[in-house]
Design a protein around this motif. Structure first.
Motif, PDB file in Angstrom:
ATOM      1  N   SER A 104       0.835  -1.187   0.000  1.00 49.51           N
ATOM      2  CA  SER A 104       0.000   0.000   0.000  1.00 49.51           C
ATOM      3  C   SER A 104       0.877   1.247   0.000  1.00 49.51           C
ATOM      4  N   HIS A 105       0.354   2.349  -0.594  1.00 49.15           N
ATOM      5  CA  HIS A 105       1.203   3.524  -0.833  1.00 49.15           C
ATOM      6  C   HIS A 105       0.409   4.836  -0.709  1.00 49.15           C
ATOM      7  N   PRO A 106      -0.476   5.003   0.293  1.00 46.69           N
ATOM      8  CA  PRO A 106      -1.161   6.286   0.443  1.00 46.69           C
ATOM      9  C   PRO A 106      -0.234   7.311   1.096  1.00 46.69           C
ATOM     10  N   HIS A 107      -0.276   8.549   0.639  1.00 49.82           N
ATOM     11  CA  HIS A 107       0.619   9.539   1.209  1.00 49.82           C
ATOM     12  C   HIS A 107       0.294   9.784   2.686  1.00 49.82           C
ATOM     13  N   GLY A 108       1.346   9.766   3.492  1.00 46.71           N
ATOM     14  CA  GLY A 108       1.201   9.998   4.928  1.00 46.71           C
ATOM     15  C   GLY A 108       0.882   8.765   5.736  1.00 46.71           C
ATOM     16  N   ARG A 109       0.521   7.640   5.079  1.00 50.70           N
ATOM     17  CA  ARG A 109       0.155   6.422   5.806  1.00 50.70           C
ATOM     18  C   ARG A 109       0.914   5.194   5.328  1.00 50.70           C
ATOM     19  N   THR A 110       1.826   5.367   4.376  1.00 49.09           N
ATOM     20  CA  THR A 110       2.525   4.198   3.832  1.00 49.09           C
ATOM     21  C   THR A 110       3.304   3.457   4.914  1.00 49.09           C
ATOM     22  N   GLY A 111       4.069   4.181   5.731  1.00 43.35           N
ATOM     23  CA  GLY A 111       4.877   3.541   6.769  1.00 43.35           C
ATOM     24  C   GLY A 111       4.041   2.710   7.712  1.00 43.35           C
ATOM     25  N   ASP A 112       2.939   3.257   8.184  1.00 42.32           N
ATOM     26  CA  ASP A 112       2.071   2.551   9.130  1.00 42.32           C
ATOM     27  C   ASP A 112       1.447   1.318   8.487  1.00 42.32           C
ATOM     28  N   GLN A 113       0.933   1.450   7.266  1.00 45.49           N
ATOM     29  CA  GLN A 113       0.231   0.328   6.641  1.00 45.49           C
ATOM     30  C   GLN A 113       1.172  -0.799   6.238  1.00 45.49           C
ATOM     31  N   VAL A 114       2.356  -0.458   5.700  1.00 39.35           N
ATOM     32  CA  VAL A 114       3.318  -1.503   5.350  1.00 39.35           C
ATOM     33  C   VAL A 114       3.836  -2.188   6.614  1.00 39.35           C
ATOM     34  N   TYR A 115       4.128  -1.410   7.637  1.00 45.64           N
ATOM     35  CA  TYR A 115       4.627  -1.971   8.899  1.00 45.64           C
ATOM     36  C   TYR A 115       3.640  -2.975   9.484  1.00 45.64           C
ATOM     37  N   ARG A 116       2.360  -2.675   9.383  1.00 47.35           N
ATOM     38  CA  ARG A 116       1.336  -3.549   9.982  1.00 47.35           C
ATOM     39  C   ARG A 116       0.957  -4.715   9.084  1.00 47.35           C
ATOM     40  N   GLY A 117       1.469  -4.736   7.825  1.00 54.14           N
ATOM     41  CA  GLY A 117       1.316  -5.956   7.038  1.00 54.14           C
ATOM     42  C   GLY A 117       0.810  -5.839   5.625  1.00 54.14           C
ATOM     43  N   LEU A 118       0.524  -4.640   5.109  1.00 50.25           N
ATOM     44  CA  LEU A 118      -0.016  -4.532   3.755  1.00 50.25           C
ATOM     45  C   LEU A 118       1.107  -4.580   2.723  1.00 50.25           C
ATOM     46  N   ALA A 119       1.714  -5.753   2.596  1.00 49.87           N
ATOM     47  CA  ALA A 119       2.812  -5.967   1.653  1.00 49.87           C
ATOM     48  C   ALA A 119       2.878  -7.451   1.311  1.00 49.87           C
ATOM     49  N   GLY A 120       3.496  -7.757   0.195  1.00 49.16           N
ATOM     50  CA  GLY A 120       3.687  -9.147  -0.201  1.00 49.16           C
ATOM     51  C   GLY A 120       4.690  -9.238  -1.333  1.00 49.16           C
ATOM     52  N   MET A 121       5.157 -10.445  -1.620  1.00 44.89           N
ATOM     53  CA  MET A 121       6.141 -10.661  -2.676  1.00 44.89           C
ATOM     54  C   MET A 121       5.445 -10.941  -3.993  1.00 44.89           C
ATOM     55  N   LEU A 122       6.095 -10.537  -5.087  1.00 39.03           N
ATOM     56  CA  LEU A 122       5.554 -10.716  -6.433  1.00 39.03           C
ATOM     57  C   LEU A 122       6.677 -11.233  -7.325  1.00 39.03           C
ATOM     58  N   LEU A 123       6.436 -12.339  -8.008  1.00 43.59           N
ATOM     59  CA  LEU A 123       7.450 -12.938  -8.874  1.00 43.59           C
ATOM     60  C   LEU A 123       6.993 -12.884 -10.319  1.00 43.59           C
ATOM     61  N   ILE A 124       7.907 -12.483 -11.205  1.00 42.82           N
ATOM     62  CA  ILE A 124       7.658 -12.564 -12.641  1.00 42.82           C
ATOM     63  C   ILE A 124       8.485 -13.716 -13.194  1.00 42.82           C
ATOM     64  N   GLU A 125       7.840 -14.562 -13.979  1.00 43.11           N
ATOM     65  CA  GLU A 125       8.506 -15.703 -14.596  1.00 43.11           C
ATOM     66  C   GLU A 125       8.582 -15.488 -16.096  1.00 43.11           C
ATOM     67  N   ASP A 126       9.627 -16.041 -16.702  1.00 40.50           N
ATOM     68  CA  ASP A 126       9.902 -15.796 -18.117  1.00 40.50           C
ATOM     69  C   ASP A 126      10.510 -17.061 -18.704  1.00 40.50           C
ATOM     70  N   ASP A 127       9.967 -17.520 -19.818  1.00 36.84           N
ATOM     71  CA  ASP A 127      10.481 -18.739 -20.447  1.00 36.84           C
ATOM     72  C   ASP A 127      11.917 -18.589 -20.920  1.00 36.84           C
ATOM     73  N   ASP A 128      12.386 -17.338 -21.092  1.00 40.41           N
ATOM     74  CA  ASP A 128      13.752 -17.118 -21.581  1.00 40.41           C
ATOM     75  C   ASP A 128      14.810 -17.171 -20.491  1.00 40.41           C
ATOM     76  N   THR A 129      14.388 -17.307 -19.229  1.00 39.43           N
ATOM     77  CA  THR A 129      15.374 -17.348 -18.156  1.00 39.43           C
ATOM     78  C   THR A 129      16.079 -18.693 -18.127  1.00 39.43           C
ATOM     79  N   ALA A 130      17.014 -18.812 -17.200  1.00 40.02           N
ATOM     80  CA  ALA A 130      17.848 -20.017 -17.123  1.00 40.02           C
ATOM     81  C   ALA A 130      17.042 -21.186 -16.549  1.00 40.02           C
ATOM     82  N   SER A 131      16.040 -21.598 -17.297  1.00 42.77           N
ATOM     83  CA  SER A 131      15.158 -22.672 -16.850  1.00 42.77           C
ATOM     84  C   SER A 131      15.940 -23.967 -16.651  1.00 42.77           C
ATOM     85  N   GLY A 132      15.765 -24.581 -15.495  1.00 44.80           N
ATOM     86  CA  GLY A 132      16.449 -25.827 -15.188  1.00 44.80           C
ATOM     87  C   GLY A 132      17.825 -25.644 -14.605  1.00 44.80           C
ATOM     88  N   ALA A 133      18.458 -24.499 -14.867  1.00 43.40           N
ATOM     89  CA  ALA A 133      19.797 -24.255 -14.341  1.00 43.40           C
ATOM     90  C   ALA A 133      19.766 -23.678 -12.940  1.00 43.40           C
TER      91      ALA A 133
END
Length: 459
Positions: A104-133
């Protein structure tokens, strides 16, 4: 959560209670769960359809940190989702594979909301990457590590302060949490293991290493794979920076991931702990031994061989910049704003911080850029160091304090640690309008909330 073309992928911002320690529940926020959010998996060349819904009593946003999407989809402060409302988005994913995150990224409240848990990981996958390696069995030999620091009251509630001197240096807790767990441990197969490190702390800088001084290899930076594995004994990550590392557990011996306790340096003095740290809102810091604290214990399951046992020499799919010659230079000075703005912080209020002498104003466009033009941005910091983040693109770090930076050591970035001066090479291929501009800001969240942020259009 695999996010594809089909509708029905929903992220719900909800209040929750989370047991960081057994028997004590703290009030938290989360995306579709009591704390943090599910890992989102997106694939290059496809459209990720998501609905972000707000079940909280204050406005939120859904910012896709590191994604190359138009300003109207970026989730900055102008894209508020009011309580009870939802926002449907279709994100066209066209960038190299990598480890990103959302918050979350509202002005003036980002620190509080991220600290309390409004965050997560995001992965992008691509067939051109080192698949299998590379290790790719998520949660087995490909392990996400969302590292944060927290402070707790005697009753186990989360403690947070975004005013006064805590806002001046950034809030720092005295306990380390990984993926929402205190005193975390993980069991891994025998062989090469990939850790995806995300510094999701509000202001703490980590210098990661292993307690047995073992060597590991960095294979990716903020915005994707490096050209080749880089051997390291330690790795620094400022707030919002990411890195992927390969660690060899072929000998069956476990280990402990640790970090140095990096003090806050401000006004010529160290202010990360002790009496001065307490006055500055920094608390006592984690328990350390010789200035080092525990992050994660790792145990090897010798009955389970790893799928990958050989370190690749090169990493197929690494993004190499082809930005061309820059057409202009822009300068950004990150200001602690001496005077009355700082006095407010010293006496308990929120200080007034800024960039180029101006504190953030949602009604003001600070820069106007053109699509597809390459620029050099020179960022300087006064009084203390800052992690500088740019929305809507990835950039190449050219120099730090006048010294060239090797691309193979850093790769493409969207956050850079500025200790005096840094130059980056940047280009924007996504538009951003006056109604939904992109942001540039310090990613010490209390600094961002106190005005160390600007916004720009791309057309």
């Amino acid at each position: 959560m695999d996010v594809g073309d089909e509708a029905g992928n929903r992220l719900e911002a909800i209040p929750g209670t989370h047991r960081f320690t057994e028997g004590i529940a703290a009030r938290t926020l989360g995306w579709s769960q009591d704390y943090l959010g599910p890992t989102l998996r997106m694939r290059r060349g496809r459209t990720a359809r998501l609905t972000a819904q707000n079940h909280l009593d204050s406005a939120i946003t859904a910012h896709w940190h590191g994604l190359h999407v138009p300003g109207r989809q970026d989730g900055g402060p102008q894209s508020l989702i009011a309580p009870g409302q939802k926002l449907e988005q279709a994100l066209d994913i066209d960038q190299p594979a990598g480890t990103f995150w959302y918050h979350s990224h509202p002005h003036g409240r980002t620190g509080d909301q991220v600290y309390r848990g409004l965050a997560g990981m995001l992965l992008i996958e691509d067939d051109d990457t080192a698949s299998g390696a590379l290790p790719s069995d998520y949660g087995v030999d490909d392990i996400p590590l969302i590292v944060q620091d927290k402070a707790f009251t005697r009753r186990g509630a989360l403690e947070y302060d975004d005013g006064g001197m805590a806002a001046m240096q950034g809030f720092r807790g005295d306990r380390i949490v990984v993926n929402g767990a205190l005193d975390p441990a993980v069991r891994v197969p025998q062989g090469l293991v990939r850790f995806r490190l995300l510094n999701a702390s509000n202001s703490r800088v980590y210098v990661f290493s292993f307690d047995d001084d073992r060597r590991f290899h960095q294979i990716a930076s903020d915005a994707g794979l490096l050209p080749a594995p880089v051997p390291r004994k330690q790795l620094q990550l400022a707030p919002a920076e990411r890195a992927e590392i390969l660690v060899d557990f072929s000998d069956g011996a476990g280990g402990r991931l640790v970090s140095q306790d990096v003090p806050v340096q401000m006004m010529g003095g160290m202010m990360g702990g002790g009496m001065m740290g307490g006055m500055m809102g920094g608390g006592s810091g984690p328990d350390t031994r010789n200035g080092v604290f525990r992050v994660l214990d790792i145990e090897v399951d010798r009955s389970r061989p790893a799928a990958v046992t050989t370190l690749p020499r090169e990493l197929r799919g690494a993004h190499l910049p082809t930005y061309g010659e820059p057409v202009r230079r822009r300068r950004f000075q990150l200001n602690m704003m001496m005077g009355m703005g700082m006095m407010r912080g010293m006496f308990g209020g929120r200080p007034k911080l800024g960039i180029n002498g101006q504190s953030y104003d949602m009604g003001r466009i600070d820069q106007q850029l053109r699509l597809g033009e390459t620029e050099i941005w020179e960022i300087t910091a006064d009084m203390m160091s800052h992690p500088f983040h740019v929305h809507g693109t990835s950039f190449q770090v050219l120099s730090r304090n006048g010294r060239p930076v090797e691309f193979g050591e850093t790769g493409m970035k969207d956050v850079v640690w500025v200790e005096n001066s840094t130059e980056i090479l940047v280009r924007f291929d996504q538009p951003a309008s006056v109604e939904a501009p992109f942001m540039y800001h310090c990613h010490i969240l209390e600094h961002e909330d106190s005005g160390m942020m600007g916004q720009f259009t791309v057309s």
